[in-house]
Motif scaffolding. Sequence first.
Motif, PDB file in Angstrom:
ATOM      1  N   ASN B  13      75.928  28.615  20.423  1.00  0.00           N
ATOM      2  CA  ASN B  13      74.747  29.086  21.040  1.00  0.00           C
ATOM      3  C   ASN B  13      74.203  28.346  22.356  1.00  0.00           C
ATOM      4  O   ASN B  13      73.177  28.596  23.008  1.00  0.00           O
ATOM      5  CB  ASN B  13      73.461  28.863  20.108  1.00  0.00           C
ATOM      6  CG  ASN B  13      73.728  29.801  19.025  1.00  0.00           C
ATOM      7  OD1 ASN B  13      74.391  30.889  18.922  1.00  0.00           O
ATOM      8  ND2 ASN B  13      73.267  29.189  17.844  1.00  0.00           N
ATOM      9  N   LYS B  15      74.699  27.123  26.154  1.00  0.00           N
ATOM     10  CA  LYS B  15      75.325  27.542  27.420  1.00  0.00           C
ATOM     11  C   LYS B  15      74.619  26.517  28.383  1.00  0.00           C
ATOM     12  O   LYS B  15      73.511  26.239  28.532  1.00  0.00           O
ATOM     13  CB  LYS B  15      74.740  28.847  27.779  1.00  0.00           C
ATOM     14  CG  LYS B  15      75.372  30.121  26.981  1.00  0.00           C
ATOM     15  CD  LYS B  15      76.363  30.864  27.847  1.00  0.00           C
ATOM     16  CE  LYS B  15      77.334  31.451  27.038  1.00  0.00           C
ATOM     17  NZ  LYS B  15      78.400  31.711  27.901  1.00  0.00           N
ATOM     18  N   GLN B  17      74.215  26.916  31.888  1.00  0.00           N
ATOM     19  CA  GLN B  17      73.175  27.243  32.854  1.00  0.00           C
ATOM     20  C   GLN B  17      72.443  28.038  32.250  1.00  0.00           C
ATOM     21  O   GLN B  17      72.714  29.287  31.964  1.00  0.00           O
ATOM     22  CB  GLN B  17      73.859  27.776  34.060  1.00  0.00           C
ATOM     23  CG  GLN B  17      74.714  26.776  34.871  1.00  0.00           C
ATOM     24  CD  GLN B  17      76.094  27.291  35.365  1.00  0.00           C
ATOM     25  OE1 GLN B  17      76.922  27.825  34.567  1.00  0.00           O
ATOM     26  NE2 GLN B  17      76.461  27.085  36.682  1.00  0.00           N
ATOM     27  N   GLN B  18      71.108  27.826  32.068  1.00  0.00           N
ATOM     28  CA  GLN B  18      70.344  28.591  31.239  1.00  0.00           C
ATOM     29  C   GLN B  18      69.850  30.190  31.792  1.00  0.00           C
ATOM     30  O   GLN B  18      69.666  30.855  31.106  1.00  0.00           O
ATOM     31  CB  GLN B  18      68.861  27.626  30.843  1.00  0.00           C
ATOM     32  CG  GLN B  18      69.253  26.546  30.049  1.00  0.00           C
ATOM     33  CD  GLN B  18      69.273  26.786  28.324  1.00  0.00           C
ATOM     34  OE1 GLN B  18      68.560  27.790  28.240  1.00  0.00           O
ATOM     35  NE2 GLN B  18      69.984  26.489  27.676  1.00  0.00           N
ATOM     36  N   ASN B  19      69.659  29.884  33.141  1.00  0.00           N
ATOM     37  CA  ASN B  19      68.585  30.996  33.468  1.00  0.00           C
ATOM     38  C   ASN B  19      69.772  31.967  34.162  1.00  0.00           C
ATOM     39  O   ASN B  19      69.222  33.113  34.995  1.00  0.00           O
ATOM     40  CB  ASN B  19      67.795  30.837  34.468  1.00  0.00           C
ATOM     41  CG  ASN B  19      66.876  29.936  33.520  1.00  0.00           C
ATOM     42  OD1 ASN B  19      66.236  30.233  32.538  1.00  0.00           O
ATOM     43  ND2 ASN B  19      66.260  28.630  34.031  1.00  0.00           N
ATOM     44  N   GLN B  20      71.333  31.920  34.368  1.00  0.00           N
ATOM     45  CA  GLN B  20      71.994  32.597  34.929  1.00  0.00           C
ATOM     46  C   GLN B  20      72.441  33.878  34.083  1.00  0.00           C
ATOM     47  O   GLN B  20      72.825  33.651  33.031  1.00  0.00           O
ATOM     48  CB  GLN B  20      73.183  31.855  35.367  1.00  0.00           C
ATOM     49  CG  GLN B  20      74.015  32.445  36.464  1.00  0.00           C
ATOM     50  CD  GLN B  20      75.150  31.556  36.784  1.00  0.00           C
ATOM     51  OE1 GLN B  20      74.945  30.417  36.793  1.00  0.00           O
ATOM     52  NE2 GLN B  20      76.215  32.028  36.991  1.00  0.00           N
ATOM     53  N   VAL B  21      72.407  35.214  34.416  1.00  0.00           N
ATOM     54  CA  VAL B  21      72.640  36.134  33.666  1.00  0.00           C
ATOM     55  C   VAL B  21      74.330  36.441  34.073  1.00  0.00           C
ATOM     56  O   VAL B  21      74.570  36.635  35.277  1.00  0.00           O
ATOM     57  CB  VAL B  21      71.807  37.483  33.948  1.00  0.00           C
ATOM     58  CG1 VAL B  21      72.222  38.507  33.297  1.00  0.00           C
ATOM     59  CG2 VAL B  21      70.427  37.046  33.861  1.00  0.00           C
ATOM     60  N   SER B  22      75.038  36.716  32.981  1.00  0.00           N
ATOM     61  CA  SER B  22      76.350  37.175  33.359  1.00  0.00           C
ATOM     62  C   SER B  22      76.487  38.537  33.125  1.00  0.00           C
ATOM     63  O   SER B  22      75.633  39.373  32.753  1.00  0.00           O
ATOM     64  CB  SER B  22      77.140  36.581  31.948  1.00  0.00           C
ATOM     65  OG  SER B  22      76.884  35.210  31.717  1.00  0.00           O
TER      66      SER B  22
END
Lengths: 480, 480
Positions: B13, B15, B17-22
């Motif tokens: 659970n 990650k 970099q919290q706000n980066q969308v893959s």
Amino acid sequence: MKKGGKNKNNKLNNKGQQNQVSNSQSSLNPAASQFFSQAKTEEEKLALLELLQKKLQEKAQQKKMEQENQDKHQHGAQCSHGSLPSPQISHEQLHMPQQNNSMNFPEFQEPTDAYRPEHNQFLQDEEEFKHFRQVVCSYFNYRTDSLKEVARMERGYHNIGANKSYLKYDFNQRLEKLKQAIELNAQFLDRIVESYHDVAFVKDPVTKVEYIPQEYVQFRDISKLRSTLKQMIRDWSEEGKIERDLCYKPVLEEFKKHYPNHIGADGKRVRALFPGCGLGRVVFDFACLGYGAQGNEFSYHMLFASNFILNMMNHAKEYTISPFIHSFCNTFQENDPFREYKIPDVNPSDCLNPEMNDDFSMAAGEFVEIYKKQPEEWHGVCTIFFIDTANDIVEYIKTIHKCLKPGGVWINLGPLLYHYAESFTEPSIELSWDEVQHVIKEVGFELTIHPQIKTHYATDPNETMMKIEYNCVFFTAVKK
Amino acid sequence: MKKGGKNKNNKLNNKGQQNQVSNSQSSLNPAASQFFSQAKTEEEKLALLELLQKKLQEKAQQKKMEQENQDKHQHGAQCSHGSLPSPQISHEQLHMPQQNNSMNFPEFQEPTDAYRPEHNQFLQDEEEFKHFRQVVCSYFNYRTDSLKEVARMERGYHNIGANKSYLKYDFNQRLEKLKQAIELNAQFLDRIVESYHDVAFVKDPVTKVEYIPQEYVQFRDISKLRSTLKQMIRDWSEEGKIERDLCYKPVLEEFKKHYPNHIGADGKRVRALFPGCGLGRVVFDFACLGYGAQGNEFSYHMLFASNFILNMMNHAKEYTISPFIHSFCNTFQENDPFREYKIPDVNPSDCLNPEMNDDFSMAAGEFVEIYKKQPEEWHGVCTIFFIDTANDIVEYIKTIHKCLKPGGVWINLGPLLYHYAESFTEPSIELSWDEVQHVIKEVGFELTIHPQIKTHYATDPNETMMKIEYNCVFFTAVKK
């Protein structure tokens, strides 16, 4: 301030049937649908899934932190002194139906149902009703919640393996006694809310089995319910007299100094208000002196229970409970947690003058909202473990000042354990006693400070290895 | 029992970099990928999304309840007495490098780095390292965490609006003083972990700005760090002498009765062990009497701080801290929470006999794991606020018995606030004092019970309106 409204945030996340998987987009919950409507390709959907997952984690983490902070603060006090920091009723004054004290009570009569939605316009509000239902469910869930602990203790016992041979007492007997005590408490709690049975339970259409849906239950209500049980000892047992003599007696004695006669010069009863009165004992004791008395309380947990004790008893010591079975820490003797207490030490209807009926009442709701609309109404306001329940203590002090008659007297006893001090959603300002004194004078009181009083709050009457001691400020403030 | 291993559940659970969308499936985290690989149609995927969301909620709820239970219990104690109930180091005995006490300390020398991964084989374990890093990060995060509270207080002040005019003190000045005190504490805490800077911080490759990644931080570590600060007052300030005289002195006096000479008949030093020694003061006081002394501790929070005080001081009262700024509840005077304390009251290296060096040590790790392998090794075991940290107190008692020499003495002082009593993951058995006495005798001790001792634990030396009072059992048990 409509506190019940805070529950709205939970609406989307609650689902009645936990394990059923929906198979079409239309049955997706709105949050998920919204996420997906923004995605064009499958890859975008996958990316959004991950984002959603992250958001959920963040939200859960945030909620957890919030809850931890709130709980930490409450548990520091090991009690729910005064009103509890939670979404609660904030409606206007509501007098509870009082039974005629001179009537003969039949055995096992139906409890009053003062708070049924059909009797209470404020419960027409969806969020208010949800909160009300959660509290009702916490009462009915007591048995189930408590049995989880028995299972935990059983696992702990199993874990020590061969070390069992060193023990003196049969641990399985402890577990059996625990189950019996849980049942004893549960029967008492069931009686308190029995007329709200249909509010809590849903019948499965196929099996016809009744159950409480998961989303009707709030975890935090368990500890509030357990505090309610402990508060029963403080307010309505013989063993609680030690605490009552330390907290209630000095306040009533002080009031009598200011109003020696319960009938005023105008021939009417002298009347005082008790905000945050919990289970109502101090209001009752005051009414027994012949004064007019009104309790004010904000918590459904407290309101259900005080209504039950004040209106529904057939005789003194009618019930037996064991509120201290929920911790086996810090105990000296094996059987200490199982100690039983008879409730109530007196039957309220035996003691009150029947003529008092109209002048002894409980008002349910948030203190400021109710009493800011009653200027110069009261001869006295008595606050015991109450003033620190404020979001803004200055507003409480101003409201007390406003609702007092000129020359009226405010008597306070308690600490400054501000209830919202660690909340990141509810505002709070934590003033020192130094500063509070100043505010009291600024608002327009003549302040007299009495010696501090050391006391406990709803503590186990047994000797234990850990107690929270309050060093209470005690003062009288006369409205100029 | 490898306690660090429990962290494994969190692996998926977290990650960086919290706000980066893959944007591709390959970058989805494994849990999400697995879910999706089972789905054929888009509808199935949507259904799975909902299932995933529910599972996450359930898991979060479960974790929350667990955390609440643990926290509730800890906060009841308002301290971290002895070892803390959390995943901690459980490796074998590790002697901390001791500086030569006779050397002259240069100003601002580098702290020892006893726990650096390259010096410590146990930190080669991934989960152990993660936990170690979380504790390091909690130290470096103190400033940031605490400033969130300043912002909360600012909002609370803003909320009271025009009621500000009733206040005596400038609330903004309180906030300024609070920020200064936070900075004071933060500088002290930074020094303690400064040689682990590279363990906590990551440099952004583009901006070159250093930051602590979100997943390196655990919320619960904040309260443990604050307890560590308070414990500094108990162990290493002049003001803490009251508590030390109540808790440490009677134990050392009792030990001296059994071993009046610190050199035994065999010409060797008499040696005692102090499990759960926290910041090590009692071990130090004991060593100053000339006895051989070993502390044992399980918590990195404590180990970092005790290493710093025992090995890195240049002179007494080198640091100034204000550990009680984190609550403004229950205070009498406006400035009470800002009270400053000089740390340490004595410089350990000034007091210890240089010859003691080899016979004063700290062992990091879980008590049973280390000392079950040291049969008949010790003349004495002194446990102060320790025995209730066990999953199985019988196992602790057996281990104490085993590691003592025949005729060796176990002295205990503390309550029975079992640390895992409300955990649903860690086993716990909560025995009454009655039962514990029986076990002590059964295991093979001659038991002498002394009068109980009432004391506080790491409490604010100022007068406050709320204190937790422990009514400690105090006994001596001689190995038969």
